[in-house]
Design a protein around this motif. Sequence first.
Motif, PDB file in Angstrom:
ATOM      1  N   ALA A   2       0.834  -1.198   0.000  1.00  0.00           N
ATOM      2  CA  ALA A   2       0.000   0.000   0.000  1.00  0.00           C
ATOM      3  C   ALA A   2       0.872   1.253   0.000  1.00  0.00           C
ATOM      4  O   ALA A   2       0.547   2.248  -0.651  1.00  0.00           O
ATOM      5  CB  ALA A   2      -0.924  -0.008   1.211  1.00  0.00           C
ATOM      6  N   GLN A   3       2.005   1.193   0.683  1.00  0.00           N
ATOM      7  CA  GLN A   3       2.919   2.333   0.721  1.00  0.00           C
ATOM      8  C   GLN A   3       3.530   2.583  -0.658  1.00  0.00           C
ATOM      9  O   GLN A   3       3.645   3.731  -1.096  1.00  0.00           O
ATOM     10  CB  GLN A   3       4.016   2.092   1.749  1.00  0.00           C
ATOM     11  N   ASP A   4       3.910   1.516  -1.349  1.00  0.00           N
ATOM     12  CA  ASP A   4       4.451   1.658  -2.704  1.00  0.00           C
ATOM     13  C   ASP A   4       3.405   2.246  -3.656  1.00  0.00           C
ATOM     14  O   ASP A   4       3.705   3.103  -4.477  1.00  0.00           O
ATOM     15  CB  ASP A   4       4.921   0.311  -3.247  1.00  0.00           C
ATOM     16  N   GLN A   5       2.175   1.773  -3.527  1.00  0.00           N
ATOM     17  CA  GLN A   5       1.106   2.273  -4.390  1.00  0.00           C
ATOM     18  C   GLN A   5       0.820   3.745  -4.115  1.00  0.00           C
ATOM     19  O   GLN A   5       0.608   4.529  -5.041  1.00  0.00           O
ATOM     20  CB  GLN A   5      -0.152   1.442  -4.217  1.00  0.00           C
ATOM     21  N   ALA A   6       0.835   4.129  -2.845  1.00  0.00           N
ATOM     22  CA  ALA A   6       0.606   5.528  -2.491  1.00  0.00           C
ATOM     23  C   ALA A   6       1.731   6.405  -3.027  1.00  0.00           C
ATOM     24  O   ALA A   6       1.492   7.505  -3.535  1.00  0.00           O
ATOM     25  CB  ALA A   6       0.491   5.683  -0.973  1.00  0.00           C
ATOM     26  N   GLY A   7       2.963   5.920  -2.940  1.00  0.00           N
ATOM     27  CA  GLY A   7       4.102   6.661  -3.468  1.00  0.00           C
ATOM     28  C   GLY A   7       4.013   6.829  -4.971  1.00  0.00           C
ATOM     29  O   GLY A   7       4.286   7.908  -5.503  1.00  0.00           O
ATOM     30  N   LEU A   8       3.626   5.774  -5.656  1.00  0.00           N
ATOM     31  CA  LEU A   8       3.478   5.832  -7.112  1.00  0.00           C
ATOM     32  C   LEU A   8       2.362   6.796  -7.500  1.00  0.00           C
ATOM     33  O   LEU A   8       2.512   7.595  -8.426  1.00  0.00           O
ATOM     34  CB  LEU A   8       3.199   4.432  -7.665  1.00  0.00           C
ATOM     35  N   LEU A   9       1.263   6.756  -6.777  1.00  0.00           N
ATOM     36  CA  LEU A   9       0.161   7.665  -7.047  1.00  0.00           C
ATOM     37  C   LEU A   9       0.595   9.120  -6.855  1.00  0.00           C
ATOM     38  O   LEU A   9       0.248   9.996  -7.655  1.00  0.00           O
ATOM     39  CB  LEU A   9      -1.033   7.353  -6.149  1.00  0.00           C
ATOM     40  N   HIS A  10       1.379   9.375  -5.836  1.00  0.00           N
ATOM     41  CA  HIS A  10       1.875  10.725  -5.586  1.00  0.00           C
ATOM     42  C   HIS A  10       2.751  11.210  -6.753  1.00  0.00           C
ATOM     43  O   HIS A  10       2.617  12.351  -7.195  1.00  0.00           O
ATOM     44  CB  HIS A  10       2.669  10.768  -4.279  1.00  0.00           C
ATOM     45  N   VAL A  11       3.623  10.356  -7.244  1.00  0.00           N
ATOM     46  CA  VAL A  11       4.492  10.720  -8.368  1.00  0.00           C
ATOM     47  C   VAL A  11       3.656  11.031  -9.616  1.00  0.00           C
ATOM     48  O   VAL A  11       3.906  12.017 -10.311  1.00  0.00           O
ATOM     49  CB  VAL A  11       5.516   9.596  -8.656  1.00  0.00           C
ATOM     50  N   VAL A  12       2.656  10.217  -9.872  1.00  0.00           N
ATOM     51  CA  VAL A  12       1.790  10.431 -11.035  1.00  0.00           C
ATOM     52  C   VAL A  12       1.020  11.745 -10.888  1.00  0.00           C
ATOM     53  O   VAL A  12       0.903  12.519 -11.852  1.00  0.00           O
ATOM     54  CB  VAL A  12       0.838   9.235 -11.234  1.00  0.00           C
ATOM     55  N   GLU A  13       0.509  12.017  -9.689  1.00  0.00           N
ATOM     56  CA  GLU A  13      -0.200  13.279  -9.444  1.00  0.00           C
ATOM     57  C   GLU A  13       0.708  14.483  -9.671  1.00  0.00           C
ATOM     58  O   GLU A  13       0.304  15.461 -10.296  1.00  0.00           O
ATOM     59  CB  GLU A  13      -0.721  13.333  -8.002  1.00  0.00           C
TER      60      GLU A  13
END
Length: 74
Positions: free
Chosen positions: A5-16
Amino acid sequence: MERSAQDQAGLLHVVEQAAKIRMVWEEVAKTHCCRPSEEVKAAYAAASGRWDVPLDERTVTLSSIWIGESAYWE
């Protein structure tokens, strides 16, 4: 491969952040084409504040020159 979940949140932040940076660039390029680079830099500062995204000075300087000297924008 499962992502945490932490990796997914980090990836989402980068995309945003990437999407926001693109919106800042589009806004500035559309409104400040062929203007002096100092004016383009000021527009970058205002737009990055509105979109709440940090921009590094090198990127702003180089793209300000490119946008300011462009004679054509689609």
